[in-house]
Design an enzyme around this catalytic site. Structure first.
Site, PDB file in Angstrom:
ATOM      1  N   LYS A  44       0.849  -1.189   0.000  1.00  0.00           N
ATOM      2  CA  LYS A  44       0.000   0.000   0.000  1.00  0.00           C
ATOM      3  C   LYS A  44       0.890   1.246   0.000  1.00  0.00           C
ATOM      4  O   LYS A  44       1.983   1.220   0.567  1.00  0.00           O
ATOM      5  CB  LYS A  44      -0.869  -0.041   1.270  1.00  0.00           C
ATOM      6  CG  LYS A  44      -1.733   1.186   1.543  1.00  0.00           C
ATOM      7  CD  LYS A  44      -2.996   1.172   0.728  1.00  0.00           C
ATOM      8  CE  LYS A  44      -3.702   2.522   0.714  1.00  0.00           C
ATOM      9  NZ  LYS A  44      -4.506   2.733  -0.481  1.00  0.00           N
ATOM     10  N   ASN A  68     -12.770   3.462  -6.456  1.00  0.00           N
ATOM     11  CA  ASN A  68     -12.324   3.632  -5.078  1.00  0.00           C
ATOM     12  C   ASN A  68     -11.749   5.014  -4.899  1.00  0.00           C
ATOM     13  O   ASN A  68     -11.187   5.610  -5.817  1.00  0.00           O
ATOM     14  CB  ASN A  68     -11.297   2.557  -4.684  1.00  0.00           C
ATOM     15  CG  ASN A  68      -9.882   2.977  -4.989  1.00  0.00           C
ATOM     16  OD1 ASN A  68      -9.264   3.746  -4.233  1.00  0.00           O
ATOM     17  ND2 ASN A  68      -9.339   2.522  -6.097  1.00  0.00           N
ATOM     18  N   ALA A  69     -11.932   5.523  -3.712  1.00  0.00           N
ATOM     19  CA  ALA A  69     -11.277   6.770  -3.324  1.00  0.00           C
ATOM     20  C   ALA A  69     -10.883   6.621  -1.860  1.00  0.00           C
ATOM     21  O   ALA A  69     -11.457   7.224  -0.959  1.00  0.00           O
ATOM     22  CB  ALA A  69     -12.199   7.971  -3.522  1.00  0.00           C
ATOM     23  N   LEU A  72      -5.258   7.231  -0.089  1.00  0.00           N
ATOM     24  CA  LEU A  72      -3.903   6.939   0.405  1.00  0.00           C
ATOM     25  C   LEU A  72      -3.798   6.796   1.922  1.00  0.00           C
ATOM     26  O   LEU A  72      -2.783   7.149   2.524  1.00  0.00           O
ATOM     27  CB  LEU A  72      -2.919   8.011  -0.083  1.00  0.00           C
ATOM     28  CG  LEU A  72      -2.730   8.122  -1.597  1.00  0.00           C
ATOM     29  CD1 LEU A  72      -1.691   9.193  -1.924  1.00  0.00           C
ATOM     30  CD2 LEU A  72      -2.314   6.799  -2.215  1.00  0.00           C
ATOM     31  N   ASN A 124       4.387   6.345  -7.070  1.00  0.00           N
ATOM     32  CA  ASN A 124       2.978   6.567  -7.381  1.00  0.00           C
ATOM     33  C   ASN A 124       2.721   8.048  -7.679  1.00  0.00           C
ATOM     34  O   ASN A 124       2.414   8.817  -6.793  1.00  0.00           O
ATOM     35  CB  ASN A 124       2.140   6.089  -6.191  1.00  0.00           C
ATOM     36  CG  ASN A 124       0.661   6.265  -6.416  1.00  0.00           C
ATOM     37  OD1 ASN A 124       0.225   6.726  -7.465  1.00  0.00           O
ATOM     38  ND2 ASN A 124      -0.118   5.891  -5.417  1.00  0.00           N
ATOM     39  N   CYS A 127      -2.083   8.728  -8.349  1.00  0.00           N
ATOM     40  CA  CYS A 127      -3.282   8.476  -7.551  1.00  0.00           C
ATOM     41  C   CYS A 127      -4.301   9.585  -7.804  1.00  0.00           C
ATOM     42  O   CYS A 127      -4.042  10.749  -7.521  1.00  0.00           O
ATOM     43  CB  CYS A 127      -2.974   8.425  -6.063  1.00  0.00           C
ATOM     44  SG  CYS A 127      -4.479   8.159  -5.094  1.00  0.00           S
ATOM     45  N   GLY A 262      -4.997  -6.415  -8.827  1.00  0.00           N
ATOM     46  CA  GLY A 262      -5.543  -5.498  -7.838  1.00  0.00           C
ATOM     47  C   GLY A 262      -6.918  -5.898  -7.346  1.00  0.00           C
ATOM     48  O   GLY A 262      -7.064  -6.809  -6.528  1.00  0.00           O
TER      49      GLY A 262
END
Ligand SMILES: Cc1cc2nc3c(=O)[nH]c(=O)nc-3n(C[C@H](O)[C@H](O)[C@H](O)COP(=O)(O)OP(=O)(O)OC[C@H]3O[C@@H](n4cnc5c(N)ncnc54)[C@H](O)[C@@H]3O)c2cc1C
Ligand SMILES: Cc1cc2nc3c(=O)[nH]c(=O)nc-3n(C[C@H](O)[C@H](O)[C@H](O)COP(=O)(O)OP(=O)(O)OC[C@H]3O[C@@H](n4cnc5c(N)ncnc54)[C@H](O)[C@@H]3O)c2cc1C
Ligand SMILES: Cc1cc2nc3c(=O)[nH]c(=O)nc-3n(C[C@H](O)[C@H](O)[C@H](O)COP(=O)(O)O)c2cc1C
Ligand SMILES: Cc1cc2nc3c(=O)[nH]c(=O)nc-3n(C[C@H](O)[C@H](O)[C@H](O)COP(=O)(O)O)c2cc1C
Ligand code: FES
Ligand code: FES
Lengths: 310, 249, 310, 249
Positions: A44, A68-69, A72, A124, A127, A262
């Site tokens: 993650k 999805n939200a 983070l 990343n 995102c 995922g």
């Protein structure tokens, strides 16, 4: 059947890894199977400080996919190093750390801290679920180049850049990553989407928009990998909608050297292991004797042998 | 936790838009406590559907679910008659072994009622008296009334007044509260909040709902803010049952 | 229930139209129902000369969607005016002409010729399936602005610009269209995708890539319409994965004033009529007394009334 | 053309990976000629699957399909036992009413064989003699042999030699060609091309295949170049049956 593959920083016994954010730090899934069966684990996202993430609901169902939200959510890089990585090390599985941030400084700082403890970094810059940082780096080649360059400089391990599909020209982004010193690419992160609930007349996801993942996006990811493979000489970790060994083969043929699974982990928590188990037979059925041999296959094949026409 | 293709022993309407589903399989042996749930997979739906275990019987290897049709997934569920792919048992239920109480108050709203049933039975088995307040929208949507009545006093509320008291569970709560030394509640978050506010000095347990991804703690879809240092709980694996003081509603 | 809606050039009795390329010029579907039931018909793309299009296979199935690379096959603008439009006129249904081209001149010429015979133009600067022309206009705001401006000048009827979702910033494209004089927007065209057949090791679609349509892309389209509705004051015809009256309502709430149904016509050739029939009850069920009332609903709704939380 | 929920009267294996499916419904009354097809919709698949009508019986209101498992859709089809959503009849078949011949040669390859069966029956009914060349991959995959034998001479080829002549249909074609004054063929495009090349002077009809979107002529997915001014034909509505000289293979 030889499933092993050598990538910068990762000598892995098979090309299957859980995708970042869909596997937390592995503890939950270690109830399902031995994590050492995996090629590697992508953790993650890690940020400098702990983050709570967005309001709920954070997920919504869509046709052959989901939004999805999460935003983070993570315990922060220090806690990950202290509380999470040792567990994965003990399992003996190669580790990739997904690094996120609001600013170049945050990316650099997280990489500096975490890279000594892992085998590779997945940067990343893609995102879509956080208001600041993240995605703007992933949609402007110049901004991307800057953050990548600095991260590469401080990283103790190879850096893979995770690309956003929410761009006009994915090749331009891949080239920017390559020129800035990336050792590999991760493709793709989620596509920004929205679902509206007619009962409440509001978006289902509290954040409004969310990232679309799952089988729905596979054709887009395959297209982008196919494009980038031709343009840039970097290994690609492919992802987006993988649910079967056939899907893995499709990614390999398009140009991926390894893949990540995922959202399908939510449908079936045993999916990674099942795909690994099915992969040898699937490769064999389609005439391959190793994973290596299938990589980029579609680019080497001569046209004209189409099934329908033969 | 296992992923099991469970056979459907029976599947019948229980009330308006509400069904009782009895599944058969080995999963029952892994259930630790009442209030845990299962995660159901169906063809054509990308995400699984979480449903509480309403009752279970290790001897006959059955798990009973009670669910209401709320959308396409539960609608499709009503058409399943052969078998079902079920992941479970999941989450932390009511910690029945650690509960020390004389008189328990159970407050359930709508499809929050099912998980309280198996809890009620087990409380009685421990010698705890049980009073239940069950809230429904209407008489037609009410269910399990006799089952709860067999275990103790039952107070019914309906929003349209077609059965019991007209109103919500919280409207009768104050009258009951004095008698009980512990409460257990399951229903919409707004109801849990109202109940917890009304019973500030009574130890209580809440069973929560949130949209889920994985159902096993890995995706952080189902978090609720908590009062501890970590700052959050995952409903799917730290819950769905929490002590009232643990979470921020 | 009032389903009617007034848009530039189009006073339509309901907001449902078949999407361009999924309905040819209406003849085939007139075997299924009376075309005058439709709000309007959007015709297959017209180019100056007739085009044969791409090689076959031209379609592939994907999860909750499909890829197509027809390649703008059409009989040419003169034949469309002569052989196709009279049939639709006779049916008494409003007509939108989808205009494509390789060059600005071709767009201008086709618009000049066809616009006197139709109620509105849908300017297709977003077809991903032709090598030249088309999509480059749809991904660069400046190029888009130029072609739109010229087309608007020669058109006898209002011009709707059909936007491509294959861009980093859809709002920028919408603003360019608005500034260049567009009367409305059509959103969205297909997302570029690919599917690979492991048996043949080649892309399933002869053209390599194709355009992804169907339910799979609905969240992306809803998100883009939601964004553009806030930024630009033009009516939007929404499309992408519509299969039910609920889907139509979701589009209206996001900000569309009317919608088009594309690939779903292949699943069910009666879909447009069925959706029109279901629309009044669906609007009623969710508390609306007209189509008008639902448009942009999500932007007017106050947050906090979320079902899950109540 | 109608879209009908047809009930499944029988559904059984006929050969290796090959099934015979008998459907019941009103659609049969709209069939004009042999060689038309239906477009089958199944849950979970975005596109319909085109399958030729192999036989039909207006009296009993049945339509018979014979199909081979080629991928996920046909695999899922094997599991249907109750009813099926079918669009049809579609396309132009063999123009049986306009055919004037004495001796017809039918050449079918694999799942190209089914549409020729109903054609063969109708040709015989018109007094036309029928010789058939049926090609399969192996003995295990061969089907309808006795049915064709009841209607005339039959020559079998298999690619692995387990039944009849080892080889392809074209290997026996030359020997037969002299006797016939018209041919009808259905199979993979490569086979159609070989057949048409081998019989340049005999009038013939080809039934073609292509991946389809709509199946009714509206999407231009299924085109084949043609020799007329328009330059193309749509297989789904101008075909699937064409005169050999119409199309460019
Ligand atoms: C721990 C837990 C236990 C539950 N126990 C029961 C029970 O015993 N009986 C019962 O009837 N219902 C129960 N629910 C609610 C049940 O999960 C939802 O009603 C169901 O998921 C709705 O699915 P749908 O496809 O009909 O609705 P849709 O709205 O079509 O579903 C779309 C998506 O939203 C999710 N979703 C919608 N509503 C809810 C909700 N209230 N909670 C969580 N996810 C939701 C669905 O799972 C799906 O992913 C429980 C929920 C949780 C979290
Ligand atoms: C007019 C016509 C008549 C046909 N008649 C028969 C018949 O009588 N018996 C029979 O067994 N088969 C027949 N076919 C072929 C049959 O349609 C395919 O085998 C079937 O669609 C494969 O589906 P699938 O899901 O198993 O394969 P998949 O490869 O999973 O299908 C993916 C997509 O490709 C399409 N596709 C794949 N192969 C073909 C093909 N050969 N032709 C057209 N589309 C294809 C599918 O329809 C689907 O849209 C016919 C095809 C056409 C065009
Ligand atoms: C719930 C969820 C959380 C995610 N979190 C992250 C993350 O923290 N970092 C990241 O780079 N990608 C994240 N992703 C994106 C995935 O890693 C992956 O790129 C994407 O979901 C496409 O793969 P899939 O279709 O197999 O899910 C997340 C995806 C999901 C569904
Ligand atoms: C087979 C096919 C052909 C299409 N042809 C055109 C076209 O000629 N012009 C155009 O603007 N869009 C064309 N489109 C795009 C559709 O009009 C529509 O924008 C897109 O498919 C999204 O809607 P849907 O998901 O309902 O199909 C085509 C789509 C399909 C599937
Ligand atoms: S649903 Fe994934 S963490 Fe709870
Ligand atoms: S399949 Fe659409 S035109 Fe033939």
């Amino acid at each position: 059947m030889n499933l092993s593959i050598k990538l910068p920083g990762l000598s892995i016994k098979n090309p299957i890894m859980p995708a970042s954010g869909c596997f937390a730090f592995g503890k939950e899934f270690s109830q399902c199977y031995d994590l050492s069966e995996l090629g590697a684990v992508i953790m993650k996202a890690a940020t400098k400080e702990k983050r709570f993430g967005n309001g709920t609901p954070r997920v919504a169902e869509t046709a052959s996919g989901m939004l999805n939200a999460i935003g983070l959510q993570n315990p922060g890089v220090e806690s990950i190093i202290r509380d999470e990585i040792p567990f994965l090390k003990e399992k003996g599985v190669p580790i990739m750390a997904n690094v996120a941030g609001r600013t170049v400084e945050e990316y650099v700082c997280v990489t500096e801290r975490i890279s000594p403890y892992v085998d590779a970094i997945e940067l990343n810059i893609s995102c879509p679920n956080v208001k600041e940082g993240g995605v703007q780096f992933g949609t402007h080649p110049q901004l991307a180049g800057e953050v990548i360059e600095q991260v590469v400089q401080v990283s103790h391990v190879p850096v893979y850049v995770k690309l956003s599909p929410n761009v006009t020209d994915i090749v331009e982004m891949a080239i920017a990553a390559s020129q800035a010193g990336a050792s590999g690419l991760s493709m793709i992160n989620t596509l920004t989407g929205m679902k509206i609930d007619p009962k409440t007349r509001t978006p289902v996801i509290a954040n409004g928009t969310g990232g679309l993942s799952g089988a729905a996006i596979k054709p887009i990811s395959i297209r982008m990998i196919h494009q980038v493979y031709q343009a840039v000489d970097l290994p690609i970790i492919g992802m987006g909608g993988i649910e079967s060994a056939e899907d893995v083969l499709e990614y390999l043929l398009a140009g991926a050297s390894a893949v990540a699974i995922g959202s399908a982990n939510f449908k079936n928590p045993f999916i990674c292991k099942e795909v690994i188990d099915h992969l040898p037979k699937t490769l064999e059925r389609y005439g391959f004797s190793s994973v290596e041999q299938a990589i980029g296959g579609v680019h080497h094949e001569k046209a004209g042998s189409h099934l329908l026409r033969s | 936790m296992i992923n099991e293709l469970m056979s459907i022993l029976s599947h019948e309407p229980l009330a308006e838009d509400t069904y009782r589903l009895v599944l058969h399989g080995k999963m029952v042996h892994e259930i630790k406590e009442p209030g845990q749930f299962v995660h159901i997979r169906m063809d054509g739906f990308y995400l699984r559907r979480p449903v509480s275990i309403s009752d279970y019987d290790p001897l006959n290897e059955t798990i009973t679910l009670i669910y209401k049709v709320m959308g396409d997934g539960t609608e499709a569920l009503t058409k399943q008659n052969h078998s079902l792919e079920v992941l479970g048992p999941l989450g932390q239920g009511f910690p029945i072994d650690q509960i020390h109480a004389n008189h328990a108050l159970l407050i359930g709203g709508g499809v929050g009622v099912p998980p309280l049933y198996s809890l009620a039975k087990q409380l009685r088995r421990k010698g705890v008296s049980v009073t239940s307040i069950l809230g429904f929208r209407s008489k037609e949507e009410a269910f399990l009334l006799e089952d709860f009545e067999a275990l103790g006093d039952v107070h019914i509320t309906t929003e349209n007044g077609t059965l019991g008291r007209c109103g919500r569970v919280t409207d009768v709560l104050s009258e009951m509260a004095g008698n009980c030394d512990m409460y257990f509640t399951c229903g919409p978050t707004a109801m849990l909040k109202a109940v917890a506010n009304d019973l500030p000095d009574t130890p209580g347990f809440l069973s929560m709902e949130e949209r889920m991804g994985c159902g096993i703690g890995a995706c952080f879809a189902c978090v609720v803010p908590s009062k501890d240092e970590k700052g959050y709980k995952r409903i799917c694996c730290d819950g769905p049952v929490f002590r009232a003081e643990e979470v921020v509603l």
